[in-house]
Scaffold this motif. Structure first.
Motif, PDB file in Angstrom:
ATOM      1  N   THR A 152      39.889  44.168  46.167  1.00 21.61           N
ATOM      2  CA  THR A 152      40.805  45.141  45.584  1.00 21.61           C
ATOM      3  C   THR A 152      40.339  46.567  45.893  1.00 21.61           C
ATOM      4  O   THR A 152      39.136  46.879  45.847  1.00 21.61           O
ATOM      5  CB  THR A 152      40.885  44.965  44.060  1.00 21.61           C
ATOM      6  N   PRO A 180      35.507  43.242  42.376  1.00 18.11           N
ATOM      7  CA  PRO A 180      36.894  42.850  42.117  1.00 18.11           C
ATOM      8  C   PRO A 180      37.616  42.455  43.412  1.00 18.11           C
ATOM      9  O   PRO A 180      37.469  43.124  44.436  1.00 18.11           O
ATOM     10  CB  PRO A 180      37.515  44.111  41.512  1.00 18.11           C
ATOM     11  N   THR A 182      41.480  40.812  45.021  1.00 18.72           N
ATOM     12  CA  THR A 182      42.900  40.584  44.757  1.00 18.72           C
ATOM     13  C   THR A 182      43.300  39.142  45.050  1.00 18.72           C
ATOM     14  O   THR A 182      44.063  38.532  44.301  1.00 18.72           O
ATOM     15  CB  THR A 182      43.760  41.537  45.606  1.00 18.72           C
ATOM     16  N   ARG A 200      44.418  37.736  41.469  1.00 13.37           N
ATOM     17  CA  ARG A 200      44.131  38.464  40.241  1.00 13.37           C
ATOM     18  C   ARG A 200      45.316  39.377  39.934  1.00 13.37           C
ATOM     19  O   ARG A 200      45.670  40.242  40.721  1.00 13.37           O
ATOM     20  CB  ARG A 200      42.821  39.251  40.358  1.00 13.37           C
ATOM     21  N   HIS A 201      45.901  39.140  38.750  1.00 13.90           N
ATOM     22  CA  HIS A 201      47.111  39.860  38.358  1.00 13.90           C
ATOM     23  C   HIS A 201      46.767  40.922  37.318  1.00 13.90           C
ATOM     24  O   HIS A 201      46.012  40.667  36.378  1.00 13.90           O
ATOM     25  CB  HIS A 201      48.132  38.867  37.790  1.00 13.90           C
ATOM     26  N   LYS A 202      47.322  42.112  37.511  1.00 19.18           N
ATOM     27  CA  LYS A 202      47.046  43.223  36.602  1.00 19.18           C
ATOM     28  C   LYS A 202      48.058  43.255  35.470  1.00 19.18           C
ATOM     29  O   LYS A 202      49.268  43.302  35.688  1.00 19.18           O
ATOM     30  CB  LYS A 202      47.089  44.554  37.368  1.00 19.18           C
ATOM     31  N   PHE A 209      42.703  42.831  34.565  1.00 19.11           N
ATOM     32  CA  PHE A 209      43.045  41.820  35.568  1.00 19.11           C
ATOM     33  C   PHE A 209      42.716  40.420  35.030  1.00 19.11           C
ATOM     34  O   PHE A 209      41.738  40.234  34.300  1.00 19.11           O
ATOM     35  CB  PHE A 209      42.253  42.062  36.863  1.00 19.11           C
ATOM     36  N   GLU A 210      43.541  39.450  35.442  1.00 17.78           N
ATOM     37  CA  GLU A 210      43.332  38.057  35.042  1.00 17.78           C
ATOM     38  C   GLU A 210      43.560  37.150  36.244  1.00 17.78           C
ATOM     39  O   GLU A 210      44.519  37.323  36.990  1.00 17.78           O
ATOM     40  CB  GLU A 210      44.290  37.658  33.913  1.00 17.78           C
ATOM     41  N   GLU A 211      42.650  36.196  36.438  1.00 18.17           N
ATOM     42  CA  GLU A 211      42.768  35.262  37.560  1.00 18.17           C
ATOM     43  C   GLU A 211      43.885  34.243  37.309  1.00 18.17           C
ATOM     44  O   GLU A 211      43.992  33.690  36.221  1.00 18.17           O
ATOM     45  CB  GLU A 211      41.453  34.513  37.774  1.00 18.17           C
ATOM     46  N   LYS A 212      44.678  34.006  38.341  1.00 17.80           N
ATOM     47  CA  LYS A 212      45.731  32.993  38.299  1.00 17.80           C
ATOM     48  C   LYS A 212      45.398  31.923  39.341  1.00 17.80           C
ATOM     49  O   LYS A 212      45.342  32.212  40.541  1.00 17.80           O
ATOM     50  CB  LYS A 212      47.093  33.620  38.603  1.00 17.80           C
TER      51      LYS A 212
END
Length: 598
Positions: A152, A180, A182, A200-202, A209-212
């Motif tokens: 990121t 970090p 993306t 990783r979504h903000k 940020f949270e991992e999907k």
């Protein structure tokens, strides 16, 4: 029958196998490396002398878990001290002069990265985002990763004056697992095998940020040949994963990842509690029910069968065991010192030919009047209110992101992995916005290399000991007229399917495995049927009377068998008597010696 069944199985397996493959590289023609220039790309890497300098190994330390004690050994283990080198692969080198980024050390942490010429913002000026690269596991992969990370941009992570200052201090040498990222994409294996896909979504409300994670990741190719991994994300929030230019997974960014991109609109009210008078028992004992007058709770489960009659041939006066008539008192037995000699008991031979011996008793049978302990029947609870659940309230953290395909901006690419195998090679990295360009690279760059490697593999493994892990199921089967080649191909195909089945077994349900490996289950079922058929045929043959066998010979054989059994029993008993006699002799000798001393 057996030949017909085997032919059927092999033919069925051939039909179920994957059809065809691309044409092979021309025989006898050695391929030489030629630089390739895609028509458009955010980032393109073939690890030539011109681009090698942009890759910077990390000098950082891996972020330790909070509960791990600090010591010198732990510090050493957490260092990114794994070495990298840009060199030509040594195993099945399909193209001469074709260099790759090769991981050098097993059981070490490795990290290396390269900066993009400019920031990449997926979805900003295009409808697609593509990540594609080659992986060559020269020594296989038992436990480790071979995935890529797109890092990121610091500007998307840090904000404000202090954040900007911190971002400026960051360098490629600081790259670690805490950096970090993306997007993370590529093969991994340690126990279970999978192709990771994590973005990783903000959170637009909190900025965090949270991992999907992809819910059902596909399987990677674990062998020593070059394999191509491709990810395509499009503006309709769809994704596709391809391995060797063939799709293995597809779905939605909004539906196939966990945790979900968008939180629920409503949540359970944490303040809502179940009322104390809430009745959630659907059934209750009938309060009006009474035990029937004829219900006997004390009745036993079993009773004596009063209708039973003693068989006519029952020998009630005969004991179940009698002294062995073939046994005689040993010559050294002294009845004055050893007592009366009693022959060992054996089953009464008279009882073998009748219904039984000894006192006769009527057998026990089930009591038809037994009902057990009475309990009232269950009826619907008139006060039942249903299953309680807290009331719903609006989710204060709710947001709606309808464009998760617009991934956070990225400034670098890196490999941050730990593995037990060295020799992992990365090559031909393409990051761009054109699935068509990625497909052209697959056709013009990866495919000739792969076919050349396949040819080398086949030349170096001409015997029947070829590894099932390196078998290409896309290879077309040879003609059935070439019996040896046909059987060899089917054996390799079967071994490959079994290997893949073993990898999937812990992760998939039985019905899913049946869908993935229909031919394997068909062969297994046919094999079971063949075994059952041969067993039944053998039993039938053994039970068929043979008119040519003389009954007298059969009787003589039976008699000899019984005599042999008796001889065996006699030998055991004789050995036991001999041991007993020896003990008694030693006892008498000890007593006599004690008397002499007195």
């Amino acid at each position: 029958m057996v030949k017909l069944a085997l032919c059927f199985l092999l033919a069925a397996f051939q039909i179920c196998a994957s059809e065809g493959s691309a044409e092979k590289a021309a025989e006898g023609q050695e391929l030489q490396f030629e630089p390739y220039a895609p028509s458009s790309a955010y980032f393109w890497e073939q690890f030539t002398d011109e681009t090698a300098g942009r890759w910077v190994p990390s000098k950082a330390k891996k972020a330790a878990p909070e509960d791990e004690e600090a010591n010198e050994d732990a510090e050493q283990l957490l260092q990114y001290n794994g070495e990298w080198n840009i060199e030509e692969p040594t195993k099945y080198q399909g193209i001469k002069g074709d260099k790759a980024l090769v991981l050098q050390n097993p059981a070490r942490h490795h990290a290396i990265s390269a900066k993009f010429d400019k920031e990449i913002a997926p979805g900003k000026d295009s409808d697609a985002f593509v990540v594609q690269y080659e992986v060559k596991l020269q020594k296989g992969l038992e436990c480790g990763g071979a995935y890529v990370k797109l890092l990121t941009s610091p500007s998307a992570v840090y904000s404000g004056i202090l954040g900007s200052a911190k971002a400026k201090k960051l360098s490629s040498e600081d790259f670690s697992n805490a950096t970090p990222y993306t997007l993370m994409f590529g093969p991994d294996k340690c126990g279970e095998s999978r192709i990771h896909l994590i973005f990783r979504h903000k959170n637009p409300l909190t900025g965090e940020f949270e991992e999907k994670h992809l819910k059902n990741p596909p399987l990677p190719a674990i062998d020593s040949l070059s394999h191509l991994y491709t990810l395509v994300v499009t503006s309709d929030n769809k994704y596709k994963i391809l391995v060797d230019n063939e799709q293995v997974s597809s779905g939605s960014l909004l539906e196939d990842f966990t945790p979900a991109v968008n939180p629920p609109k409503e949540i359970d009210d944490p303040k809502d509690k179940k009322p104390s008078d809430w009745v959630d028992e659907a059934k209750i004992p009938d309060p009006d029910a009474t035990k029937p007058d004829d219900w006997d709770e004390d009745a036993p489960k079993s009773i004596i069968d009063e209708k039973a009659v003693k068989p006519n041939d029952w020998l009630e006066d005969e004991p179940l065991q009698v002294p062995d008539p073939e046994q005689k008192m040993p010559e050294d037995w002294d009845e004055e010192e050893d007592g009366d000699w009693i022959a060992p008991l054996v089953p009464n031979p008279k009882c073998d030919k009748v219904s039984g011996c000894g006192p006769w008793e009527r057998p026990m049978i089930k009591n038809p009047d037994y009902k057990g302990k009475w309990s009232p029947p269950l009826i619907d609870n008139p006060e039942y209110k249903g299953v309680w659940a807290p009331r719903k309230i609006p989710n204060p953290d709710y947001f709606l992101d309808e464009t998760p395909y617009k991934l956070s901006p990225m400034s670098s690419i890196g490999f941050e992995i730990w593995t037990m195998q060295s020799g992992i090679a990365f090559d031909n990295i393409y990051i761009g916005s054109s699935p068509e360009e990625a497909g052209k690279i697959a056709q013009d760059v990866w495919k000739p290399k792969y076919e050349a490697e396949r040819k080398l593999y086949q030349e170096q493994n001409k015997d029947d000991s070829e590894s099932a892990a390196e078998f290409d199921p896309k290879t077309p089967p040879p003609s059935v007229t070439n019996v040896r080649a046909f059987l060899k191909w089917n054996y390799q195909n079967f071994s490959y399917q079994v290997g893949m089945f073993r990898q999937l077994w812990p992760e998939k349900k039985v019905l899913e495995l049946v869908k993935i490996f229909p031919a394997l289950f068909a062969m297994f079922g046919a094999g079971v049927l063949l075994v059952v058929y041969f067993i039944l045929s053998t039993i039938s043959t053994l039970n068929t009377p043979d008119e040519r066998v003389d009954e007298k010979v059969q009787d003589d054989d039976n008699k000899k068998g019984k005599d042999a059994e008796k001889d065996s029993k006699s030998e055991v008993k004789s050995s036991a008597r001999k041991t007993s006699t020896d003990i008694k002799k030693r006892t008498r000798a000890s007593k006599k010696a004690a008397g002499d001393d007195e």
